[in-house]
Design a protein around this motif. Structure first.
Motif, PDB file in Angstrom:
ATOM      1  N   GLU A  41      22.947  12.427 -11.094  1.00 44.50           N
ATOM      2  CA  GLU A  41      22.940  11.063 -11.186  1.00 44.50           C
ATOM      3  C   GLU A  41      23.391  10.103 -10.263  1.00 44.50           C
ATOM      4  N   SER A  42      23.405  10.834  -8.857  1.00 47.87           N
ATOM      5  CA  SER A  42      23.952  10.009  -7.500  1.00 47.87           C
ATOM      6  C   SER A  42      22.674  10.094  -6.955  1.00 47.87           C
ATOM      7  N   PRO A  43      21.433   9.057  -6.903  1.00 53.32           N
ATOM      8  CA  PRO A  43      20.328   9.331  -6.285  1.00 53.32           C
ATOM      9  C   PRO A  43      20.504   9.193  -4.859  1.00 53.32           C
ATOM     10  N   TRP A  44      21.679   8.399  -4.408  1.00 52.73           N
ATOM     11  CA  TRP A  44      22.007   8.015  -3.084  1.00 52.73           C
ATOM     12  C   TRP A  44      22.022   9.127  -2.321  1.00 52.73           C
ATOM     13  N   LEU A  45      22.865  10.171  -2.776  1.00 54.73           N
ATOM     14  CA  LEU A  45      22.964  11.350  -2.241  1.00 54.73           C
ATOM     15  C   LEU A  45      21.754  11.947  -1.659  1.00 54.73           C
ATOM     16  N   GLY A  46      20.706  11.997  -2.764  1.00 55.90           N
ATOM     17  CA  GLY A  46      19.328  12.523  -2.414  1.00 55.90           C
ATOM     18  C   GLY A  46      18.598  11.896  -1.183  1.00 55.90           C
ATOM     19  N   ALA A  47      18.941  10.301  -1.410  1.00 56.07           N
ATOM     20  CA  ALA A  47      18.083   9.599  -0.244  1.00 56.07           C
ATOM     21  C   ALA A  47      18.681   9.800   0.942  1.00 56.07           C
ATOM     22  N   VAL A  48      20.058   9.973   1.269  1.00 54.17           N
ATOM     23  CA  VAL A  48      20.640  10.531   2.461  1.00 54.17           C
ATOM     24  C   VAL A  48      20.206  11.781   2.900  1.00 54.17           C
ATOM     25  N   ALA A  49      20.502  13.042   2.037  1.00 50.47           N
ATOM     26  CA  ALA A  49      19.937  14.240   2.253  1.00 50.47           C
ATOM     27  C   ALA A  49      18.329  14.114   2.929  1.00 50.47           C
ATOM     28  N   THR A  50      17.553  13.173   2.251  1.00 50.42           N
ATOM     29  CA  THR A  50      16.094  13.292   2.682  1.00 50.42           C
ATOM     30  C   THR A  50      15.961  12.385   4.175  1.00 50.42           C
ATOM     31  N   LEU A  51      16.711  11.536   4.197  1.00 50.31           N
ATOM     32  CA  LEU A  51      16.826  10.957   5.732  1.00 50.31           C
ATOM     33  C   LEU A  51      17.162  11.741   6.658  1.00 50.31           C
ATOM     34  N   LEU A  52      18.210  12.387   6.334  1.00 50.89           N
ATOM     35  CA  LEU A  52      18.995  13.490   7.440  1.00 50.89           C
ATOM     36  C   LEU A  52      18.204  14.574   7.659  1.00 50.89           C
ATOM     37  N   THR A  53      17.426  15.226   6.877  1.00 53.50           N
ATOM     38  CA  THR A  53      16.250  16.291   6.811  1.00 53.50           C
ATOM     39  C   THR A  53      15.368  15.813   7.890  1.00 53.50           C
ATOM     40  N   GLY A  54      14.777  14.461   7.637  1.00 52.71           N
ATOM     41  CA  GLY A  54      13.606  14.249   8.428  1.00 52.71           C
ATOM     42  C   GLY A  54      14.085  13.808   9.796  1.00 52.71           C
ATOM     43  N   PHE A  55      15.359  13.505  10.061  1.00 49.97           N
ATOM     44  CA  PHE A  55      15.761  13.200  11.252  1.00 49.97           C
ATOM     45  C   PHE A  55      16.009  14.542  12.142  1.00 49.97           C
ATOM     46  N   PHE A  56      16.564  15.462  11.022  1.00 47.51           N
ATOM     47  CA  PHE A  56      16.812  16.858  11.905  1.00 47.51           C
ATOM     48  C   PHE A  56      15.315  17.468  12.168  1.00 47.51           C
ATOM     49  N   LEU A  57      14.432  17.296  11.554  1.00 47.59           N
ATOM     50  CA  LEU A  57      13.191  17.937  11.818  1.00 47.59           C
ATOM     51  C   LEU A  57      12.618  17.179  13.025  1.00 47.59           C
ATOM     52  N   ALA A  58      12.585  15.979  13.140  1.00 40.05           N
ATOM     53  CA  ALA A  58      12.114  15.327  14.324  1.00 40.05           C
ATOM     54  C   ALA A  58      12.933  15.537  15.606  1.00 40.05           C
ATOM     55  N   SER A  59      14.286  15.609  15.620  1.00 40.22           N
ATOM     56  CA  SER A  59      15.109  15.821  16.745  1.00 40.22           C
ATOM     57  C   SER A  59      15.014  17.344  17.143  1.00 40.22           C
ATOM     58  N   LEU A  60      15.020  18.193  16.207  1.00 37.94           N
ATOM     59  CA  LEU A  60      14.877  19.545  16.458  1.00 37.94           C
ATOM     60  C   LEU A  60      13.415  19.760  17.597  1.00 37.94           C
ATOM     61  N   HIS A  61      12.422  19.145  17.022  1.00 33.28           N
ATOM     62  CA  HIS A  61      11.030  19.200  17.509  1.00 33.28           C
ATOM     63  C   HIS A  61      11.117  18.361  19.073  1.00 33.28           C
ATOM     64  N   GLY A  62      11.810  17.158  18.930  1.00 33.32           N
ATOM     65  CA  GLY A  62      12.004  16.522  20.250  1.00 33.32           C
ATOM     66  C   GLY A  62      12.685  17.294  21.320  1.00 33.32           C
ATOM     67  N   GLY A  63      13.776  18.009  21.079  1.00 28.44           N
ATOM     68  CA  GLY A  63      14.707  18.820  21.800  1.00 28.44           C
ATOM     69  C   GLY A  63      13.745  19.797  22.442  1.00 28.44           C
ATOM     70  N   THR A  64      12.971  20.321  21.712  1.00 33.80           N
ATOM     71  CA  THR A  64      12.084  21.521  22.266  1.00 33.80           C
ATOM     72  C   THR A  64      10.983  21.020  22.971  1.00 33.80           C
ATOM     73  N   ASN A  65      10.626  19.898  22.912  1.00 37.68           N
ATOM     74  CA  ASN A  65       9.495  19.015  23.536  1.00 37.68           C
ATOM     75  C   ASN A  65      10.100  18.761  25.058  1.00 37.68           C
ATOM     76  N   PHE A  66      11.359  18.453  24.857  1.00 36.93           N
ATOM     77  CA  PHE A  66      11.892  18.077  26.161  1.00 36.93           C
ATOM     78  C   PHE A  66      11.913  19.353  27.117  1.00 36.93           C
ATOM     79  N   LEU A  67      11.951  20.413  26.810  1.00 37.94           N
ATOM     80  CA  LEU A  67      11.847  21.768  27.888  1.00 37.94           C
ATOM     81  C   LEU A  67      10.357  21.667  28.317  1.00 37.94           C
ATOM     82  N   ARG A  68       9.518  21.020  27.800  1.00 38.89           N
ATOM     83  CA  ARG A  68       8.145  20.902  28.341  1.00 38.89           C
ATOM     84  C   ARG A  68       7.898  19.574  29.304  1.00 38.89           C
ATOM     85  N   GLY A  69       9.112  18.943  29.409  1.00 37.46           N
ATOM     86  CA  GLY A  69       8.980  17.654  30.210  1.00 37.46           C
ATOM     87  C   GLY A  69       8.446  16.373  29.719  1.00 37.46           C
TER      88      GLY A  69
END
Length: 751
Positions: A41-69
């Motif tokens: 019944e608390s949809p805002w928890l789901g929204a936060v989880a979704t945003l943080l999941t997207g941020f996690f995936l983008a940041s993890l991929h960005g950190g690996t790309n930094f190794l490539r310059g």
């Protein structure tokens, strides 16, 4: 948190920052997602989880790309995060919740799998294996897809996931540390200078490739733990240097680096000059000495080259005046201590400027190089030879005994004059005689400075030139007085124009056909309050040797044009004013516009003036000279060739340049009655000039017989003391404007 701590110590490592942010986002997404499953019944928890999941995936991929310059900016990172979160929200909230969970799981597997692939390509094998293990662990979640992200997941699957996450985290931390260590290693490795860190016992902790090469090894790892000398040429000196550095380090930390310059001998190769810089630091409580060996070979070569250029004449390769004065000061000091003498022979080439003006500076430079080689070939032990400037050379004879020195120097001066005297042939076959004049000065017992001795030799050289050139002259004390007088003359001449001390006198020029005064040559006169009337033969050469001729010439040009305007405004007399122009004045930029500006200012037509040019000017290498003379001629300005027959005469001048008049030099006119040869030459000049449609003026007419001969030969104009001396403008106006036809009718004032 470990990633963020690593990033705080190495701010340039964006991979640790992004990995840290990614895992914090993952932790937040896991917590809020778990709470959302417990509290639907608390949809805002789901929204936060979704945003943080997207941020996690983008940041993890960005950190690996930094190794490539590939550096990812904050805007790109946020945009990708929102895009992934929107995709998850559309599937999870807009469709089926299980489908959303499977999408998240698939995206995570994709990101981890791509990261594993990228790390493998970059040869981070351990990191690639950890990413692959994490990707494989996600496959277990598909055994029970309904429990993904819920509190009811299988404990064994959760354990595998946790273990794979912990292993991946540890490997990522190790990779971040290794990356920082690799960056430092690359900096040390690619230093152009040799770098070594050693303990007090001399054992090497680490070094770079450059030091390993100097020590004769291929890899720095081969030297770790070894005792290697610091490659100085003398082993005893190296050990003493180490003892000194060790003592300084043991007494306390080195506040400032210690710098030494030593010769370093590598294991293979030639010794080279080096700067060795020592500093120290503490490592786990133990002092470490850091040594930097900087190769100074290039800098030393550059310093030697700059010193060579500063002390060497670039044209001849001989020492220049600066270096000669330094060496001569040392020679004079030795001579004073040993009670000997030295002599300076200052050699100046005669009339060398005419060679440059006639044949060009390239030909003149070749002559200077040839003479320099000849002078070098006759040097004796102890001699010094230098090129001072232009066409001046100096030879220093050292170690002369007090007696018989004059005879030895005289013999040397005579030999130098004979050595320099030679014929040069130009490309067009013209031959030129090169001779020299030498001034000699002895050091004596007064302890003179080099600059004073060179000045004495220069004074003696000018005295020798005044006596007739082509010889030598010893310096005498009274020559200084004459030099001082010359300097006073030049100083007074600098004030002549501002103080209004110059005057123009005009010598009439009569037409042979009409007997009328048609021209007047402007001649400058100078009356100084202290020096009185100074003859032109005295101050004009002084002005020519300096830049004063430009100022004086400008004044003469303007005053002559002003006087021409005044005569035109009065009834009766209005002769064409003939104005002498120096070579330097004519070659000055803007001379043409200067002439036309003065004519316009005073309202004088160009045909009312005539510029008298010398053969030296026509023989110069000014490229635009023919075009300039052509423009002046077309504008109506008269152009006269002065003193024809006395210089480097060439008939090509008369056809090549736009001229109006040729002036026969007075030396030919004076010998008309005594020499039939002169008579024939004058007749030939007049005939040749007329054939080229040029008028002829005869200078220096002093007798009635000369006047009649010139008139009979067809001379157009005559000037000389017979017809009138130079006089002031108002006197010229009162002078007879028409000559009578007989000698008896010429007024006494004219004669």
């Amino acid at each position: 948190m470990a990633f963020l701590i690593g990033w705080s110590s190495a701010r340039l490592n964006q991979a640790t920052l992004l990995w840290g942010i990614a895992h914090l986002s993952l932790a937040g997404a896991t917590f809020t997602g778990y709470r959302y499953h417990l509290q639907p019944e608390s949809p805002w928890l789901g929204a936060v989880a979704t945003l943080l999941t997207g941020f996690f995936l983008a940041s993890l991929h960005g950190g690996t790309n930094f190794l490539r310059g590939r550096i990812i900016g904050p805007g790109t990172l946020i945009g990708r995060s929102l895009g992934v979160a929107f995709l998850i929200a559309v599937v999870g909230f807009g469709g089926d919740k299980n489908a959303g969970s499977i999408l998240v799981l698939g995206l995570m597997m994709l990101v981890y799998g791509v990261s594993a692939y990228l790390c493998l390509r970059m040869h981070y094998r351990l990191l690639a294996a950890a990413f692959s293990l994490k990707t494989g662990a996600f496959l277990l979640y598909f055994l029970d897809p309904s429990t993904i992200g819920t509190p009811f997941q299988n404990p064994d699957i959760l354990a595998v996931g946790w273990v794979s996450s912990v292993l991946l985290g540890l490997v990522l931390v190790d990779a971040a540390i290794a990356q920082t260590r690799q960056r430092l290693s690359n900096v040390i490795k690619h230093l152009p200078d040799a770098l070594v860190a050693r303990r007090l016992d001399g054992k090497i902790l680490f070094c770079n490739d450059r030091f390993a090469q100097l020590a004769g090894h291929t890899s720095p790892s081969e030297l770790e733990g070894q005792q290697v000398p610091l490659l100085t040429q003398e082993q005893e000196e190296a050990e003493a240097m180490f003892r000194k550095v060790n003592a300084m380090v043991q007494s306390g930390p080195m506040d400032e680096p210690m710098r030494l310059e030593r010769s370093v001998t590598p294991a293979r190769g030639e010794p080279f000059p080096a700067e060795i810089i020592f500093s120290s630091y503490m490592d786990l409580g133990y002092p470490v000495i850091l040594g930097l060996i900087r190769d100074l070979s290039e800098r030393k070569r550059g310093e030697e080259e700059r010193l060579h250029q500063a002390n060497t004449d670039q044209l001849t390769g001989l020492p220049n005046r600066r270096f000669l004065e330094q060496q001569l000061d040392a020679v004079l000091w030795i001579a004073h201590r040993q009670h000997t003498q030295c002599a300076v022979l200052l050699i100046d080439l005669d009339h060398f400027k005419k060679v440059n003006d006639t044949l060009g500076h390239a030909f003149g430079d070749e002559i200077l190089r040839d003479i320099a080689r000849a002078l070098q070939a006759q040097l004796k032990p102890g001699d010094l030879l230098a090129r001072l400037s232009g066409d001046e050379f100096a030879l220093v004879m050292a170690g002369l005994p007090s007696l018989m020195s004059i005879l030895e120097v005289e013999a040397r001066a005579l030999a130098l004059l004979q050595l320099i005297r030679r014929q040069f042939c130009s490309a067009d076959g013209m031959e030129y005689q090169i001779e020299a004049t030498i001034g000699v000065a002895f050091s004596g017992r007064e302890g003179l400075k080099a600059s004073v001795l060179l000045q004495h030799a220069e004074v003696a050289m000018y005295e020798s030139k005044a006596r007739g050139r082509g010889s030598w002259c010893f310096f005498e004390s009274d020559m200084d007085e004459r030099l001082a007088e010359s300097l006073r003359l030049e100083s007074a001449l600098r004030q002549a124009v501002p103080r209004g001390e110059l005057r123009l006198h005009y010598q009439p020029i009569y037409s042979c056909s009409t007997g009328r005064m048609t021209k007047a040559e402007a001649l400058v006169r100078w009356e100084n309050p202290q020096l009185g009337w100074v003859p032109p033969g005295r101050f004009i050469p002084a002005a020519e040797e300096s830049s004063l001729i430009l100022e004086v010439g400008q004044w003469i040009l303007e005053e002559a044009i002003r006087q021409a305007a005044q005569w035109r405004a009065q009834p009766g007399l209005a002769p064409v004013v003939s104005i002498n122009v120096s070579v330097r004045q004519f070659a000055q930029p803007g001379f043409e516009s200067q002439v036309f500006a003065l004519l316009e200012r005073y309202g004088v037509p160009p045909a009312c003036i005539e510029l008298e040019l010398t053969e030296t000017l026509l023989a110069s290498d000014q490229e635009d000279l023919p075009a300039l003379l052509h423009r002046l001629h077309d504008a109506g300005v008269g152009l006269s060739l002065d003193d024809f027959g006395t210089g480097y005469s060439s008939l090509s001048y008369l056809s090549r340049f736009s001229l109006n008049t040729v002036k026969i030099d007075r030396s030919f006119v004076m010998g008309l009655q005594e020499s039939s040869r002169n008579h024939s030459l004058v007749r030939a000049i007049i005939s040749m000039a007329h054939s080229l449609h040029l008028n002829v003026v005869a200078e220096g007419v002093e007798t009635w017989r000369q006047y009649e001969i010139l008139k009979a030969e067809g001379c157009d104009y005559q000037q000389g003391y017979l017809l009138g001396r130079p006089m002031a403008a108002d006197q010229l106006r009162a002078h007879p404007q028409v000559l009578a036809g007989e000698e008896s009718n010429i007024p006494d004032a004219v004669i």
